[in-house]
Enzyme design. Structure first.
Site: not given
Ligand SMILES: O=C(NO)[C@H](O)[C@H](O)[C@H](O)CO
Ligand SMILES: [Mg+2]
Length: 371
Positions: A174, A305
């Site tokens: 992240k 996702h």
């Molecule tokens: O962006 C994401 N993955 O690509 C994640 O799934 C989010 O950060 C999660 O749902 C946590 O809220």
């Molecule tokens: Mg994401």
């Protein structure tokens, strides 16, 4: 198979640690908000969307299922997934208030439950019902080691363990701190630790503006980033297209888009390279297939996702030829009759009939919240 009952549910499942953060939020639970459909032969279909376990808004989703969709479903043939998706998605009064947000998240749960019934009726896993497996090896990439809330020393240790102990060859970290140098330092330390062969993607969850993203990408040039996910605000097509023209780092997005039309706008603008639809967001499996085919027609990779934490997407990923990898987040897997399974960095193919959404009685008892 006639639908005889429509029973919404809300589960708030605790994470595998006290909390996690990305650039947009901090959460302690994942919301599994959905519906159990029962057919006149007793078959039960489960579908759900994923939320931040906020009870008031979860209840808006289940109210939409109970008060709006249920009467459109009872008595209908559950196998008519295309006709029923259109019936619900284009029901004039709901289309007037919907087409994104709550109505789409509620529709996603219903559509997944309908496909679950269809696969169970055919007595095959969803990936088999759709046409069989097209990838020998479905690589998992690990997001659960990369949260913004993890201090940098633990970030490095967790990344090393994922690679050296668990066999992952792909990680996602992240980003989205107030100072891009903080994120660049975190990524550089992980890159130093895991070496050049492990792929590292980054995910900003829509936090930064275009100049900040351009500065970040320029300074990240020697980190070999696999993709930059959701660099800008979710609906900013022009911004993503401008960023795509200004950096060699591929752009990934889609977890916040509610329709095939929204994806087409990004595809037409050359604003996305890794297309990330999510069945729990864009109204279910039916619309996911439309998006995956549109991306594949442009020879773009599809990497879903996992608002479902992979339970349903593993079926779609095994099946669709544009998908060779899938996100791994283990938060809710133990709630399901057939939990996702990853070994040596690759997903195992589900074997049970259905779409992977069937909850255990224990999970419902343990985590259900009042509607
Ligand atoms: O962006 C994401 N993955 O690509 C994640 O799934 C989010 O950060 C999660 O749902 C946590 O809220
Ligand atoms: Mg994401």
């Amino acid at each position: 198979m006639k639908i005889t009952s429509v029973e919404p549910f809300i589960l708030h499942v605790p994470l595998n640690r006290s909390s996690i953060s990305d650039s947009s939020h901090t959460i302690t639970h994942w919301g599994v908000v959905g519906v159990k459909l029962t057919g006149d032969d007793g078959t039960q279909g489960f579908g759900f969307t994923g939320t931040h376990a906020h009870l008031a808004s979860d209840r808006l989703i289940t109210a939409c299922i109970r008060d709006c969709y249920a009467e459109l479903l009872v008595g209908e043939d559950a196998l008519d997934t295309t006709r029923l998706w259109l019936k619900l998605a284009r029901y004039p009064a709901l289309q007037w208030v919907g087409r994104a947000g709550i109505t789409q998240l509620a529709l996603a749960a219903v559509d997944i439950a309908l496909w679950d019934l269809r696969a169970k009726k055919a007595d095959v896993p969803l990936w088999k019902l759709l046409g069989g497996a097209t990838s020998e090896r479905l690589e998992a990439y690990n997001t659960d080691i990369g949260w913004l809330s993890i201090p940098v020393d633990q970030l490095v240790d967790g990344s090393l363990r994922a690679v050296e102990v668990d066999g992952y060859r792909r990680l996602k970290l992240k980003v989205g701190s107030d100072d891009i140098m903080t994120d660049l330092d975190r990524i550089a330390k992980v890159r130093e630790a895991v070496g050049p062969a492990v792929t590292i993607a980054v995910d900003g969850n829509g936090k930064w503006d275009l100049p900040t993203c351009q500065r970040f990408c320029a300074r990240a040039a020697d980190l070999d980033l696999f993709w930059f996910e959701e660099p800008l605000w979710y609906d900013d097509i022009a911004g993503h297209a401008a960023l795509a023209r200004s950096t060699p780092i591929p752009i990934a997005l889609g977890e916040q888009l509610y329709s095939a039309d929204a994806f087409n706008a990004f595809l037409d603008a050359g604003a996305v390279h890794y297309v990330q639809p999510d069945v729990t967001r864009l109204g279910g499996i039916s619309e996911y297939i439309t998006v995956a085919e549109a991306a594949h027609a442009r020879r773009l990779p599809v990497v879903p996702h996992v608002g479902d934490m992979g339970q349903v997407h593993v079926h779609l990923a095994v099946w669709h030829p544009a998908t060779t990898m899938l996100e791994y987040i283990p938060w809710i897997m133990d709630c399901f009759v057939e939990p996702i399974a990853v070994e040596a960095g690759a997903y195992l193919r589900p074997q049970m009939p259905g779409a992977g959404a069937t909850l255990t009685e224990d999970a419902i008892t343990q985590f259900a919240r009042p509607l």
